[in-house]
Design a protein around this motif. Structure first.
Motif, PDB file in Angstrom:
ATOM      1  N   ARG A   1      28.635  43.555  46.439  1.00 28.02           N
ATOM      2  CA  ARG A   1      28.227  44.147  45.168  1.00 28.02           C
ATOM      3  C   ARG A   1      27.834  43.086  44.137  1.00 28.02           C
ATOM      4  O   ARG A   1      27.144  43.407  43.178  1.00 28.02           O
ATOM      5  CB  ARG A   1      29.344  45.044  44.648  1.00 28.02           C
ATOM      6  CG  ARG A   1      29.607  46.241  45.574  1.00 28.02           C
ATOM      7  CD  ARG A   1      30.760  47.112  45.141  1.00 28.02           C
ATOM      8  NE  ARG A   1      32.062  46.484  45.184  1.00 28.02           N
ATOM      9  CZ  ARG A   1      32.801  46.292  46.290  1.00 28.02           C
ATOM     10  NH1 ARG A   1      32.335  46.650  47.464  1.00 28.02           N
ATOM     11  NH2 ARG A   1      33.990  45.733  46.220  1.00 28.02           N
ATOM     12  N   THR A   2      28.289  41.850  44.308  1.00 29.40           N
ATOM     13  CA  THR A   2      27.959  40.795  43.342  1.00 29.40           C
ATOM     14  C   THR A   2      26.773  39.939  43.794  1.00 29.40           C
ATOM     15  O   THR A   2      26.243  39.164  43.006  1.00 29.40           O
ATOM     16  CB  THR A   2      29.176  39.883  43.090  1.00 29.40           C
ATOM     17  OG1 THR A   2      29.558  39.244  44.311  1.00 29.40           O
ATOM     18  CG2 THR A   2      30.353  40.673  42.521  1.00 29.40           C
ATOM     19  N   ALA A   3      26.350  40.100  45.032  1.00 29.46           N
ATOM     20  CA  ALA A   3      25.244  39.297  45.567  1.00 29.46           C
ATOM     21  C   ALA A   3      23.948  39.533  44.798  1.00 29.46           C
ATOM     22  O   ALA A   3      23.117  38.629  44.699  1.00 29.46           O
ATOM     23  CB  ALA A   3      25.045  39.594  47.050  1.00 29.46           C
ATOM     24  N   LYS A   4      23.793  40.718  44.227  1.00 26.31           N
ATOM     25  CA  LYS A   4      22.571  40.992  43.462  1.00 26.31           C
ATOM     26  C   LYS A   4      22.448  40.081  42.246  1.00 26.31           C
ATOM     27  O   LYS A   4      21.367  39.910  41.698  1.00 26.31           O
ATOM     28  CB  LYS A   4      22.503  42.464  43.050  1.00 26.31           C
ATOM     29  CG  LYS A   4      23.583  42.910  42.084  1.00 26.31           C
ATOM     30  CD  LYS A   4      23.498  44.404  41.805  1.00 26.31           C
ATOM     31  CE  LYS A   4      24.685  44.864  40.988  1.00 26.31           C
ATOM     32  NZ  LYS A   4      24.713  46.314  40.882  1.00 26.31           N
ATOM     33  N   TYR A   5      23.563  39.470  41.824  1.00 23.40           N
ATOM     34  CA  TYR A   5      23.551  38.495  40.725  1.00 23.40           C
ATOM     35  C   TYR A   5      23.503  37.063  41.261  1.00 23.40           C
ATOM     36  O   TYR A   5      23.583  36.111  40.492  1.00 23.40           O
ATOM     37  CB  TYR A   5      24.795  38.654  39.844  1.00 23.40           C
ATOM     38  CG  TYR A   5      24.933  40.037  39.249  1.00 23.40           C
ATOM     39  CD1 TYR A   5      24.126  40.452  38.200  1.00 23.40           C
ATOM     40  CD2 TYR A   5      25.880  40.926  39.744  1.00 23.40           C
ATOM     41  CE1 TYR A   5      24.248  41.721  37.652  1.00 23.40           C
ATOM     42  CE2 TYR A   5      26.019  42.198  39.203  1.00 23.40           C
ATOM     43  CZ  TYR A   5      25.200  42.589  38.163  1.00 23.40           C
ATOM     44  OH  TYR A   5      25.327  43.837  37.625  1.00 23.40           O
ATOM     45  N   GLY A   6      23.430  36.936  42.575  1.00 23.18           N
ATOM     46  CA  GLY A   6      23.433  35.613  43.197  1.00 23.18           C
ATOM     47  C   GLY A   6      24.818  34.993  43.247  1.00 23.18           C
ATOM     48  O   GLY A   6      24.958  33.785  43.374  1.00 23.18           O
TER      49      GLY A   6
ATOM     50  N   PHE B   1      32.575  40.432  35.822  1.00 25.00           N
ATOM     51  CA  PHE B   1      32.127  39.143  35.302  1.00 25.00           C
ATOM     52  C   PHE B   1      30.863  38.649  36.006  1.00 25.00           C
ATOM     53  O   PHE B   1      30.146  37.805  35.467  1.00 25.00           O
ATOM     54  CB  PHE B   1      33.239  38.104  35.352  1.00 25.00           C
ATOM     55  CG  PHE B   1      34.143  38.185  34.160  1.00 25.00           C
ATOM     56  CD1 PHE B   1      33.839  37.517  32.989  1.00 25.00           C
ATOM     57  CD2 PHE B   1      35.290  38.957  34.201  1.00 25.00           C
ATOM     58  CE1 PHE B   1      34.656  37.615  31.871  1.00 25.00           C
ATOM     59  CE2 PHE B   1      36.121  39.055  33.093  1.00 25.00           C
ATOM     60  CZ  PHE B   1      35.802  38.385  31.922  1.00 25.00           C
ATOM     61  N   ALA B   2      30.555  39.185  37.173  1.00 23.33           N
ATOM     62  CA  ALA B   2      29.326  38.799  37.866  1.00 23.33           C
ATOM     63  C   ALA B   2      28.096  39.178  37.045  1.00 23.33           C
ATOM     64  O   ALA B   2      27.057  38.520  37.140  1.00 23.33           O
ATOM     65  CB  ALA B   2      29.267  39.446  39.242  1.00 23.33           C
ATOM     66  N   ALA B   3      28.200  40.211  36.232  1.00 21.26           N
ATOM     67  CA  ALA B   3      27.075  40.673  35.424  1.00 21.26           C
ATOM     68  C   ALA B   3      26.891  39.856  34.139  1.00 21.26           C
ATOM     69  O   ALA B   3      25.896  40.022  33.443  1.00 21.26           O
ATOM     70  CB  ALA B   3      27.262  42.145  35.069  1.00 21.26           C
ATOM     71  N   SER B   4      27.824  38.971  33.825  1.00 21.84           N
ATOM     72  CA  SER B   4      27.733  38.169  32.610  1.00 21.84           C
ATOM     73  C   SER B   4      26.583  37.172  32.698  1.00 21.84           C
ATOM     74  O   SER B   4      26.380  36.521  33.725  1.00 21.84           O
ATOM     75  CB  SER B   4      29.041  37.401  32.377  1.00 21.84           C
ATOM     76  OG  SER B   4      28.877  36.466  31.322  1.00 21.84           O
TER      77      SER B   4
ATOM     78  N   TYR C   1      31.265  30.594  38.885  1.00 21.05           N
ATOM     79  CA  TYR C   1      31.767  31.943  39.179  1.00 21.05           C
ATOM     80  C   TYR C   1      33.228  31.935  39.625  1.00 21.05           C
ATOM     81  O   TYR C   1      34.065  32.660  39.065  1.00 21.05           O
ATOM     82  CB  TYR C   1      30.875  32.599  40.238  1.00 21.05           C
ATOM     83  CG  TYR C   1      31.271  34.003  40.635  1.00 21.05           C
ATOM     84  CD1 TYR C   1      31.471  34.996  39.686  1.00 21.05           C
ATOM     85  CD2 TYR C   1      31.405  34.344  41.973  1.00 21.05           C
ATOM     86  CE1 TYR C   1      31.815  36.283  40.065  1.00 21.05           C
ATOM     87  CE2 TYR C   1      31.734  35.631  42.358  1.00 21.05           C
ATOM     88  CZ  TYR C   1      31.944  36.592  41.401  1.00 21.05           C
ATOM     89  OH  TYR C   1      32.281  37.870  41.772  1.00 21.05           O
ATOM     90  N   ALA C   2      33.576  31.120  40.589  1.00 21.82           N
ATOM     91  CA  ALA C   2      34.950  31.086  41.097  1.00 21.82           C
ATOM     92  C   ALA C   2      35.926  30.669  39.996  1.00 21.82           C
ATOM     93  O   ALA C   2      37.008  31.258  39.860  1.00 21.82           O
ATOM     94  CB  ALA C   2      35.067  30.137  42.290  1.00 21.82           C
ATOM     95  N   LEU C   3      35.557  29.687  39.180  1.00 25.16           N
ATOM     96  CA  LEU C   3      36.423  29.246  38.084  1.00 25.16           C
ATOM     97  C   LEU C   3      36.620  30.360  37.058  1.00 25.16           C
ATOM     98  O   LEU C   3      37.747  30.598  36.605  1.00 25.16           O
ATOM     99  CB  LEU C   3      35.835  28.006  37.404  1.00 25.16           C
ATOM    100  CG  LEU C   3      36.599  27.502  36.179  1.00 25.16           C
ATOM    101  CD1 LEU C   3      38.003  27.050  36.570  1.00 25.16           C
ATOM    102  CD2 LEU C   3      35.834  26.375  35.504  1.00 25.16           C
ATOM    103  N   VAL C   4      35.549  31.052  36.709  1.00 26.07           N
ATOM    104  CA  VAL C   4      35.649  32.153  35.748  1.00 26.07           C
ATOM    105  C   VAL C   4      36.592  33.228  36.286  1.00 26.07           C
ATOM    106  O   VAL C   4      37.496  33.694  35.571  1.00 26.07           O
ATOM    107  CB  VAL C   4      34.256  32.747  35.420  1.00 26.07           C
ATOM    108  CG1 VAL C   4      34.380  34.058  34.646  1.00 26.07           C
ATOM    109  CG2 VAL C   4      33.422  31.742  34.640  1.00 26.07           C
TER     110      VAL C   4
END
Length: 173
Positions: A25-30, A69-72, A80-83
């Motif tokens: 589901r987050t892949a669309k944000y790369g 948070f992936a959409a941020s 990404y992992a740190l966030v």
């Protein structure tokens, strides 16, 4: 003999798998977590539950955090992992400090909104300054944000007629 809390904390590998699956589901944000990143976040999640004495059914907020948070616009593949790691700790700290009936989805939405619009994507600002302001705001039930007039949670997002909680304090058992 293990204490009751250790018997109900999910295993990191279960959470790791859920986080990797959230990558669909987050892949669309790369944004996709590696197995190693997902395991590290899963361990953070388990530690945060124990430290905040929260019992949770299923994967709870951690996969919701990863997706939200992936959409941020401030989250990129290199942070990404740190966030997600930092926001997982922050989420369970917030959950410990606010009334139990506050909806997890509303807390996550507020965190993302605050991260984007108040902290402007700065993890350091969010954790060092804005996290406690957000906790005070949510815990007080006020909807007239004095510290930052640009930020406001809608009342209908704050409490839900049928709350979607996934958490409880371990002291409740």
């Amino acid at each position: 003999m293990p204490n009751a809390l250790s018997l109900i904390v999910p295993q990191p590998n279960v959470i790791q798998n859920a986080l990797v699956q959230a990558g669909d589901r987050t892949a669309k944000y790369g944004l996709v977590l590696t197995q190693a990143q997902a395991l590290e976040i899963a361990e953070t999640y388990c530690t945060a539950l124990k430290e905040n004495r929260i019992v949770e059914v299923g994967c709870g907020g951690v996969t919701k955090l990863a997706e939200a948070f992936a959409a941020s616009s401030y989250v990129f593949p290199d942070n990404y992992a740190l966030v997600i790691h930092e926001m997982t700790e922050a989420f369970y700290h917030i959950k410990r400090e606010v009334p139990l009936e506050v909806n997890d989805n509303a807390v996550i939405a507020a965190m993302v909104d605050f991260f984007d619009n108040v902290s402007h994507g700065s993890i350091e600002l969010f954790l060092g300054r804005d996290l406690e302001i957000l906790i005070r705001y949510i815990a007080s039930g006020r909807h007239d944000w004095e510290e930052s007039p640009n930020y406001c949670i809608k009342k209908e997002d704050y409490y839900d007629a049928a709350p979607d909680y996934t958490s409880a304090y371990s002291d409740d058992f």
